[in-house]
Design a protein around this motif. Structure first.
Motif, short mmCIF file in Angstrom:
data_model
loop_
_atom_site.label_atom_id
_atom_site.label_comp_id
_atom_site.label_asym_id
_atom_site.label_seq_id
_atom_site.Cartn_x
_atom_site.Cartn_y
_atom_site.Cartn_z
N THR A 160 34.82 33.47 -70.89
CA THR A 160 36.17 33.38 -71.46
C THR A 160 36.70 34.78 -71.78
O THR A 160 35.96 35.76 -71.74
N ALA A 161 37.97 34.84 -72.15
CA ALA A 161 38.56 36.13 -72.55
C ALA A 161 37.81 36.71 -73.75
O ALA A 161 37.51 37.91 -73.79
N GLN A 162 37.48 35.86 -74.71
CA GLN A 162 36.70 36.32 -75.87
C GLN A 162 35.31 36.77 -75.42
O GLN A 162 34.78 37.77 -75.92
N GLY A 163 34.73 36.05 -74.47
CA GLY A 163 33.42 36.42 -73.93
C GLY A 163 33.47 37.78 -73.24
O GLY A 163 32.52 38.57 -73.33
N GLU A 164 34.57 38.06 -72.55
CA GLU A 164 34.74 39.37 -71.89
C GLU A 164 34.72 40.49 -72.93
O GLU A 164 34.10 41.52 -72.72
N GLN A 165 35.42 40.27 -74.05
CA GLN A 165 35.45 41.29 -75.10
C GLN A 165 34.07 41.52 -75.70
O GLN A 165 33.64 42.66 -75.88
N VAL A 166 33.36 40.44 -75.99
CA VAL A 166 32.01 40.55 -76.55
C VAL A 166 31.08 41.20 -75.53
O VAL A 166 30.27 42.05 -75.88
N LEU A 167 31.23 40.82 -74.27
CA LEU A 167 30.39 41.40 -73.22
C LEU A 167 30.62 42.91 -73.10
O LEU A 167 29.67 43.67 -72.95
N ASP A 168 31.87 43.33 -73.16
CA ASP A 168 32.16 44.77 -73.12
C ASP A 168 31.45 45.51 -74.26
O ASP A 168 30.86 46.57 -74.05
N GLN A 169 31.49 44.93 -75.45
CA GLN A 169 30.81 45.54 -76.59
C GLN A 169 29.29 45.53 -76.39
O GLN A 169 28.61 46.51 -76.72
N ALA A 170 28.77 44.44 -75.85
CA ALA A 170 27.33 44.34 -75.60
C ALA A 170 26.89 45.38 -74.57
O ALA A 170 25.82 45.99 -74.71
N GLN A 171 27.71 45.58 -73.55
CA GLN A 171 27.39 46.58 -72.54
C GLN A 171 27.37 47.98 -73.15
O GLN A 171 26.53 48.81 -72.79
N GLU A 172 28.28 48.25 -74.08
CA GLU A 172 28.29 49.55 -74.77
C GLU A 172 27.03 49.73 -75.61
O GLU A 172 26.44 50.82 -75.63
#
Length: 156
Positions: free
Chosen positions: A98-110
């Motif tokens: 989801t869009a929220q999942g994309e945001q969390v994933l970006d943070q997780a990747q960082e």
């Protein structure tokens, strides 16, 4: 400090296990701030491209069917992913981030990139690329498959 090894100092299995355990623990602590686990992170990262079923994601992340269902239940409840029917197989479900999942994933990747950078900083510049290349060759070759019966390619 002595190397924590039950055998000889170059005990490959123990050293890789120790390193993996330490990295997983640090990764889990960093991701906990986002409300996800390393397994959640793997599933979201693999699902991001789209078009993969629960089963395919489980295989890519080394997660059994039951654990995959629990993981996806958690990701759906958190609003980070959703399961949708496959257009080609009525029995299969595709996983979408989801869009929220994309945001969390970006943070997780960082978080993961920062951890990797911090760990690799312990090696001299001249050894980092060699180390990563060697590990990639092992994982891409001899250690590419998990086989409970013996070496990769052996018959059980």
């Amino acid at each position: 400090m002595t190397i924590p090894s039950p055998g000889r100092p170059s005990d490959l299995m123990f050293l890789l296990s120790w390193a993996s355990h330490a990295l997983r623990a640090e990764h889990a602590v960093g991701l906990a701030e986002l409300g996800i686990t390393p397994r959640d992170h793997c599933v979201l990262a693999r699902a991001r491209a789209g078009g993969l079923t629960q089963r395919q994601l489980g295989e890519l992340c080394g997660v059994d069917k039951t654990t995959m269902v629990v993981t996806l239940d958690h990701l759906e409840a958190a609003g980070l992913a959703r399961r949708v029917p496959s257009p080609t197989d009525r029995r299969a479900r595709l996983v979408e981030v989801t869009a929220q999942g994309e945001q969390v994933l970006d943070q997780a990747q960082e978080i993961a990139a920062g951890l990797e950078q911090d760990v690799l900083a312990a090696l001299p510049d001249s050894e980092r690329e060699v180390f990563l290349s060697a590990v990639q060759r092992l994982v891409g070759g001899r250690l590419s498959r998990v086989n409970a019966c013996g070496p990769a390619g052996s018959v059980c």
